[in-house]
Design a protein around this motif. Sequence first.
Motif, PDB file in Angstrom:
ATOM      1  N   GLY A  84       0.796  -1.226   0.000  1.00 61.53           N
ATOM      2  CA  GLY A  84       0.000   0.000   0.000  1.00 61.53           C
ATOM      3  C   GLY A  84       0.824   1.269   0.000  1.00 61.53           C
ATOM      4  N   ARG A  85       2.133   1.170  -0.281  1.00 63.06           N
ATOM      5  CA  ARG A  85       3.003   2.355  -0.257  1.00 63.06           C
ATOM      6  C   ARG A  85       3.778   2.439  -1.566  1.00 63.06           C
ATOM      7  NH1 ARG A  85       6.697   1.364   4.805  1.00 63.06           N
ATOM      8  NH2 ARG A  85       7.072   3.612   4.801  1.00 63.06           N
ATOM      9  N   VAL A  86       4.277   3.635  -1.842  1.00 64.71           N
ATOM     10  CA  VAL A  86       5.140   3.812  -3.005  1.00 64.71           C
ATOM     11  C   VAL A  86       6.474   3.127  -2.730  1.00 64.71           C
ATOM     12  CG1 VAL A  86       6.355   5.477  -4.457  1.00 64.71           C
ATOM     13  CG2 VAL A  86       4.036   5.974  -3.639  1.00 64.71           C
ATOM     14  N   ARG A  87       6.926   2.363  -3.694  1.00 65.30           N
ATOM     15  CA  ARG A  87       8.167   1.605  -3.540  1.00 65.30           C
ATOM     16  C   ARG A  87       9.365   2.422  -4.061  1.00 65.30           C
ATOM     17  NH1 ARG A  87       8.319  -3.932  -3.313  1.00 65.30           N
ATOM     18  NH2 ARG A  87       6.379  -4.925  -2.685  1.00 65.30           N
ATOM     19  N   PRO A  88      10.583   1.957  -3.732  1.00 64.26           N
ATOM     20  CA  PRO A  88      11.754   2.548  -4.379  1.00 64.26           C
ATOM     21  C   PRO A  88      11.641   2.388  -5.888  1.00 64.26           C
ATOM     22  CG  PRO A  88      12.404   1.151  -2.528  1.00 64.26           C
ATOM     23  CD  PRO A  88      10.933   0.933  -2.744  1.00 64.26           C
ATOM     24  N   VAL A  89      12.171   3.341  -6.616  1.00 62.86           N
ATOM     25  CA  VAL A  89      12.004   3.319  -8.066  1.00 62.86           C
ATOM     26  C   VAL A  89      12.660   2.085  -8.684  1.00 62.86           C
ATOM     27  CG1 VAL A  89      14.077   4.708  -8.512  1.00 62.86           C
ATOM     28  CG2 VAL A  89      12.173   4.740 -10.142  1.00 62.86           C
ATOM     29  N   SER A  90      13.712   1.551  -8.058  1.00 61.86           N
ATOM     30  CA  SER A  90      14.366   0.363  -8.621  1.00 61.86           C
ATOM     31  C   SER A  90      13.447  -0.849  -8.612  1.00 61.86           C
ATOM     32  CB  SER A  90      15.646   0.046  -7.844  1.00 61.86           C
ATOM     33  OG  SER A  90      15.357  -0.276  -6.496  1.00 61.86           O
ATOM     34  N   HIS A  91      12.467  -0.888  -7.709  1.00 57.15           N
ATOM     35  CA  HIS A  91      11.515  -1.994  -7.703  1.00 57.15           C
ATOM     36  C   HIS A  91      10.652  -1.978  -8.968  1.00 57.15           C
ATOM     37  CE1 HIS A  91      11.541  -2.872  -3.092  1.00 57.15           C
ATOM     38  NE2 HIS A  91      12.752  -2.726  -3.597  1.00 57.15           N
ATOM     39  N   TYR A  92      10.428  -0.773  -9.501  1.00 55.17           N
ATOM     40  CA  TYR A  92       9.641  -0.678 -10.721  1.00 55.17           C
ATOM     41  C   TYR A  92      10.519  -0.887 -11.957  1.00 55.17           C
ATOM     42  CZ  TYR A  92       6.350   1.420  -7.435  1.00 55.17           C
ATOM     43  OH  TYR A  92       5.525   1.652  -6.358  1.00 55.17           O
ATOM     44  N   SER A  93      11.740  -0.373 -11.899  1.00 57.28           N
ATOM     45  CA  SER A  93      12.603  -0.512 -13.077  1.00 57.28           C
ATOM     46  C   SER A  93      13.183  -1.914 -13.178  1.00 57.28           C
ATOM     47  CB  SER A  93      13.735   0.519 -13.019  1.00 57.28           C
ATOM     48  OG  SER A  93      14.550   0.324 -11.869  1.00 57.28           O
ATOM     49  N   LEU A  94      13.779  -2.417 -12.101  1.00 55.79           N
ATOM     50  CA  LEU A  94      14.430  -3.722 -12.138  1.00 55.79           C
ATOM     51  C   LEU A  94      13.467  -4.847 -11.806  1.00 55.79           C
ATOM     52  CD1 LEU A  94      17.750  -2.660 -10.371  1.00 55.79           C
ATOM     53  CD2 LEU A  94      17.340  -2.962 -12.819  1.00 55.79           C
ATOM     54  N   GLY A  95      12.503  -4.581 -10.917  1.00 53.78           N
ATOM     55  CA  GLY A  95      11.521  -5.611 -10.594  1.00 53.78           C
ATOM     56  C   GLY A  95      10.671  -5.986 -11.798  1.00 53.78           C
ATOM     57  N   TYR A  96      10.368  -4.994 -12.626  1.00 55.46           N
ATOM     58  CA  TYR A  96       9.557  -5.242 -13.824  1.00 55.46           C
ATOM     59  C   TYR A  96      10.424  -5.434 -15.069  1.00 55.46           C
ATOM     60  CZ  TYR A  96       5.022  -4.371 -11.637  1.00 55.46           C
ATOM     61  OH  TYR A  96       3.902  -4.472 -10.876  1.00 55.46           O
ATOM     62  N   LEU A  97      11.671  -5.836 -14.864  1.00 55.21           N
ATOM     63  CA  LEU A  97      12.589  -5.996 -15.989  1.00 55.21           C
ATOM     64  C   LEU A  97      12.031  -6.878 -17.115  1.00 55.21           C
ATOM     65  CD1 LEU A  97      15.379  -5.518 -17.253  1.00 55.21           C
ATOM     66  CD2 LEU A  97      16.191  -7.511 -15.964  1.00 55.21           C
ATOM     67  N   PRO A  98      11.382  -8.025 -16.805  1.00 52.74           N
ATOM     68  CA  PRO A  98      10.849  -8.830 -17.918  1.00 52.74           C
ATOM     69  C   PRO A  98       9.879  -8.056 -18.807  1.00 52.74           C
ATOM     70  CG  PRO A  98      10.899 -10.123 -15.902  1.00 52.74           C
ATOM     71  CD  PRO A  98      11.207  -8.710 -15.507  1.00 52.74           C
ATOM     72  N   LEU A  99       9.062  -7.191 -18.189  1.00 53.62           N
ATOM     73  CA  LEU A  99       8.123  -6.403 -18.978  1.00 53.62           C
ATOM     74  C   LEU A  99       8.860  -5.360 -19.816  1.00 53.62           C
ATOM     75  CD1 LEU A  99       5.281  -5.457 -19.755  1.00 53.62           C
ATOM     76  CD2 LEU A  99       5.262  -4.060 -17.665  1.00 53.62           C
ATOM     77  N   CYS A 144      29.047 -13.556  -6.752  1.00 55.46           N
ATOM     78  CA  CYS A 144      29.780 -12.604  -7.600  1.00 55.46           C
ATOM     79  C   CYS A 144      29.578 -11.174  -7.135  1.00 55.46           C
ATOM     80  CB  CYS A 144      29.357 -12.749  -9.051  1.00 55.46           C
ATOM     81  SG  CYS A 144      27.697 -12.101  -9.409  1.00 55.46           S
ATOM     82  N   GLY A 145      28.524 -10.916  -6.383  1.00 57.20           N
ATOM     83  CA  GLY A 145      28.257  -9.580  -5.871  1.00 57.20           C
ATOM     84  C   GLY A 145      27.212  -8.799  -6.642  1.00 57.20           C
ATOM     85  N   LEU A 146      26.954  -9.220  -7.893  1.00 57.20           N
ATOM     86  CA  LEU A 146      25.921  -8.510  -8.654  1.00 57.20           C
ATOM     87  C   LEU A 146      24.537  -8.971  -8.222  1.00 57.20           C
ATOM     88  CD1 LEU A 146      25.572  -6.355 -10.790  1.00 57.20           C
ATOM     89  CD2 LEU A 146      25.616  -8.127 -12.532  1.00 57.20           C
ATOM     90  N   ALA A 147      24.352 -10.306  -8.192  1.00 54.81           N
ATOM     91  CA  ALA A 147      23.162 -10.894  -7.580  1.00 54.81           C
ATOM     92  C   ALA A 147      21.870 -10.285  -8.101  1.00 54.81           C
ATOM     93  CB  ALA A 147      23.234 -10.767  -6.053  1.00 54.81           C
ATOM     94  N   GLY A 148      21.675 -10.390  -9.422  1.00 48.34           N
ATOM     95  CA  GLY A 148      20.424  -9.882  -9.992  1.00 48.34           C
ATOM     96  C   GLY A 148      20.323  -8.381  -9.852  1.00 48.34           C
ATOM     97  N   ASN A 149      19.252  -7.918  -9.238  1.00 52.25           N
ATOM     98  CA  ASN A 149      19.056  -6.477  -9.123  1.00 52.25           C
ATOM     99  C   ASN A 149      19.930  -5.841  -8.057  1.00 52.25           C
ATOM    100  OD1 ASN A 149      16.992  -7.994  -7.403  1.00 52.25           O
ATOM    101  ND2 ASN A 149      16.888  -5.954  -6.489  1.00 52.25           N
ATOM    102  N   PHE A 150      20.466  -6.619  -7.110  1.00 56.40           N
ATOM    103  CA  PHE A 150      21.152  -6.031  -5.962  1.00 56.40           C
ATOM    104  C   PHE A 150      22.281  -5.096  -6.383  1.00 56.40           C
ATOM    105  CE2 PHE A 150      24.674  -5.869  -3.011  1.00 56.40           C
ATOM    106  CZ  PHE A 150      24.058  -5.418  -1.860  1.00 56.40           C
ATOM    107  N   GLY A 151      23.244  -5.628  -7.151  1.00 60.19           N
ATOM    108  CA  GLY A 151      24.424  -4.843  -7.479  1.00 60.19           C
ATOM    109  C   GLY A 151      24.177  -3.735  -8.468  1.00 60.19           C
ATOM    110  N   VAL A 152      22.985  -3.724  -9.053  1.00 61.62           N
ATOM    111  CA  VAL A 152      22.641  -2.672 -10.013  1.00 61.62           C
ATOM    112  C   VAL A 152      21.988  -1.492  -9.296  1.00 61.62           C
ATOM    113  CG1 VAL A 152      21.376  -2.183 -12.154  1.00 61.62           C
ATOM    114  CG2 VAL A 152      22.350  -4.450 -11.772  1.00 61.62           C
ATOM    115  N   GLU A 153      21.396  -1.727  -8.152  1.00 64.31           N
ATOM    116  CA  GLU A 153      20.649  -0.685  -7.442  1.00 64.31           C
ATOM    117  C   GLU A 153      21.590   0.366  -6.850  1.00 64.31           C
ATOM    118  OE1 GLU A 153      16.640  -2.949  -5.851  1.00 64.31           O
ATOM    119  OE2 GLU A 153      18.458  -3.071  -4.648  1.00 64.31           O
ATOM    120  N   ARG A 154      21.130   1.577  -6.868  1.00 63.38           N
ATOM    121  CA  ARG A 154      21.889   2.676  -6.274  1.00 63.38           C
ATOM    122  C   ARG A 154      22.096   2.421  -4.778  1.00 63.38           C
ATOM    123  NH1 ARG A 154      19.399   6.817  -8.641  1.00 63.38           N
ATOM    124  NH2 ARG A 154      17.758   6.968  -7.071  1.00 63.38           N
TER     125      ARG A 154
END
Length: 939
Positions: free
Chosen positions: A629-644, A868-878
């Motif tokens: 019910g709250r606004v998420r961090p923008v990375s959740h929309y950019s990286l979370g919706y990566l398949p879309l 490796c440290g990248l771990a999907g969205n983790f290492g890409v997030e600010r």
Amino acid sequence: MLVTELRSALAGEVEDGSAARAMYAQDASNYRHVPLAVVFPRHADDLRTTVRLCHRHGVPITMRGAGTSIAGQALGQGVVVDCSRHLNRILEIDPERRIARVQPGVVLDRLREAAAGHGLTFGPDPSTHSRCTIGGMIGNDACGSHSVAWGRTADNVLALDVLTADGTPLTIDPALPDDGGRGSELAARLRELVDGNLALLRQGFPALPRRVSGYALDALLPENGGNVARALVGTEGTCVLLTEATVRLVPAPAARVLVVAGYADDVAAADAVPHVLPLGPLTVEGMGADLLETLTATGRRPAALDRLPEGDGWLFVEVGGSDPAGALGSAEKLAADLREHTGASIMIATDPAEQKQLWSVREAAAGIATRMPDGSEAWPGWEDAAVPPERLGSYLRGFRDLLARYGLRGFPYGHFGEGCVHVRIDFALTRPEGVARFRDFLRDAADLVVRHGGSLSGEHGDGQARAELLPRMYPPEIIALFEAFKAIWDPQDLLNPGNLVRPRALDADLRFAGPRRELPVTLRYPQDGGSLATATRRCVGVGKCIDASTGVMCPSYMATGEEQHSTRGRARLLFEMMRGEVITDGWRSAEVHEALDLCLACKGCLSDCPVNVDMAAYKAEFLHQHYRGRVRPVSHYSLGYLPLWARLASAGPRLTNAVLGSRLAPLVKRLGGIAAEREVPRFAPATFRRAFRRHRAPGGDRPSVVLWPDTFTNFFAPEVGVAAVRVLEHAGFRVRLPRGPVCCGLTWISTGQLDVARGVLRRSLRALAPDLAEGTPVVGLEPSCLAALRHDAHDLLGPAELDGVDEHALTLAEFLDRHAPDVEWPALDARAITQQHCHQHAVLGRAADDRLLRRIGVDNRTLDSGCCGLAGNFGVERGHYDVSVAAANRRLVPEVTAAEADTLVLADGFSCRTQIGELTGRGSLHLAQVLDRALAASR
């Protein structure tokens, strides 16, 4: 007031926030005490100042090492002092005198590594050797598996630098200094105590190698040299505080061989111990089949177990020698003797790697024994009693009878060579009647061990768990001497009160007691009865996650060294969140959010943690609830919706890539919550699906196989999919793709958007349903996506919705190993190093990959580099870039950089290949591409 004074007076850190107090409220015991504050002294002066201020304010103080104490000695309601962060230097190694001087926070394995360069070692080696500290070992008089040869910690301590309860420094070497001051005063009072009780001290202590319970006052006797230092070892921080120790080092055998002897059961193995001891072993460890059943019920079966000799009980007997031939000769002689005189079945392990694998089973026991094969919980309490080794078989028979009489289950194992038995028991400590049974059982168990001439504790000390039972082991006169000894050193009872002397009740302060909030959850927690609270109790504090030397778990702790970034620290915070007393704001908790923010969701804990804590799942749950019910961090929309976004970008990949490579890239990254330092991967000119539609499949002589077109392969690395098709067709299979669009939902899972993930998974499984119903295998190329199908999906969906997935969803190597073992592969004859994807490590394993690489002549070494440290969205997030790179730089980057130019670098994970390329400039290959190379080379 005290905390303010500490902050202004110390160079080290003072933490009194709810996060620190929550994480330090538990150790590896059944108990919970929330401290006032936690102090991390930077040097001995900090520690002295802390003691003096606590003394002035009348506030108790508790020293803590690695926090792995099983009896509750590392807990306190006053100030807890953690020396592991700063007071952790090896001050001197003197190989001529065979001694070392160390600070209390030195980790045992670091001392052993430093001594190994001189052919020496520190003898005591508890199973927590990779993280336990020398200070903690001195506090508890730790022993370990090699005490048969080298004794307990007390046998290896030469001198102690300590602080008394008022902050007075003393050097005890091994007697108190005749300084005309405090040292002389204490020495006089100790002489008075001894001289007035000579007969009692000579007759009141049982003679056995593992007598750790109570104070070792007999060390003060004249015939024992009046050894004050030895008497202080094992006092559990109740008498003095350690600032430095001088310890004995012993020659390390140049070669070791492990003999494993199989018997009918663990009792029969115990009966054989008196025959083994005269043969001069370095160690004699014992365990039964029930312990191994628990191990295999909670994870993949370690290959080393298949090497165990016939039997349902085993002795692990290690022998040493000056060279491999000598050690092997001693082992063969011992093995022949055991066959002839004890009827043992035998295996001999000479390979150090195989020995390490076998020993790892024993060392993991403290964790795996906390869950029964059926998943029910088991607890310490009667953890490490010891009896004379010649009476061990009789004790075990009586102990198993006692368990049966109480309707309890427990799996004994431990240091059989010295009669010390570890066990976790399924006490129902969450229910009042279970706590009552716990108390009654411990009293009867204490009487049983005393009848056998034993000690309530043979290694871990008494603490709150057993101190109340000491009057069942010692007469009242000895108990009075314990109180007098404590009063000499600590008259105000400020040093770790409630342990050993005037103890807290053994059934008080249980961490299971008290409130528990029923917070809403969305995951199913199938292994924990649907309860996150039960899941967080999996963490029993053995601390394998704070071993920063090896394995996948826990990459963020390896980078920061902070407790809140360990699996254990996060589990403690979640536990306290569910309790609601220290962490009070539930799913909105800022403390929990901060700790989980640097969790890479690598799933290393799922496999590396002895009790299979799944912090990645708990993080997903927390993020789901925290942002409901709250606004998420923008990375959740950019990286979370990566398949879309990837599907949309595939309509115009050149335009998308042009934008990502232009001056607009920094703006795109800032708007997407992406680290400015990151290079955004480019989209492929054509997707794998599009390339496959143009592909004309040859007729194969084998059944069809479905190839899963995951987001990363389909949109970013279609060359991997193309290579996989060629490999599968070479093996004679007809390859097809799913009938509709599919996605594992991982990007939504890792960002805590679980409702979306559930819907995505259901849609994908509907597309696969006809193939799964027919038993058609589904091959996944991206390890994280396949792991999501085989593991995460069980947390989101019911068993009926996943019918066939676990059996038929396979890695490429698993599929070829299972369905095409007869296929001829051309030899590549190459060397390789492999960065194993952490989700593959945790869920899938790579035994099939190793077999396949050997079949094509690849001399491969899988790196012990962790995530490796990248771990999907983790290492890409600010905000995560520094930790991401630190994780890679620990082992992975140096290994890849040092590899010869003709050495292949293998990495099945897209994240791994991306991180390797960005940080080293070197390309890496998927297994499918390596197999395809072998095929191309033969054409």
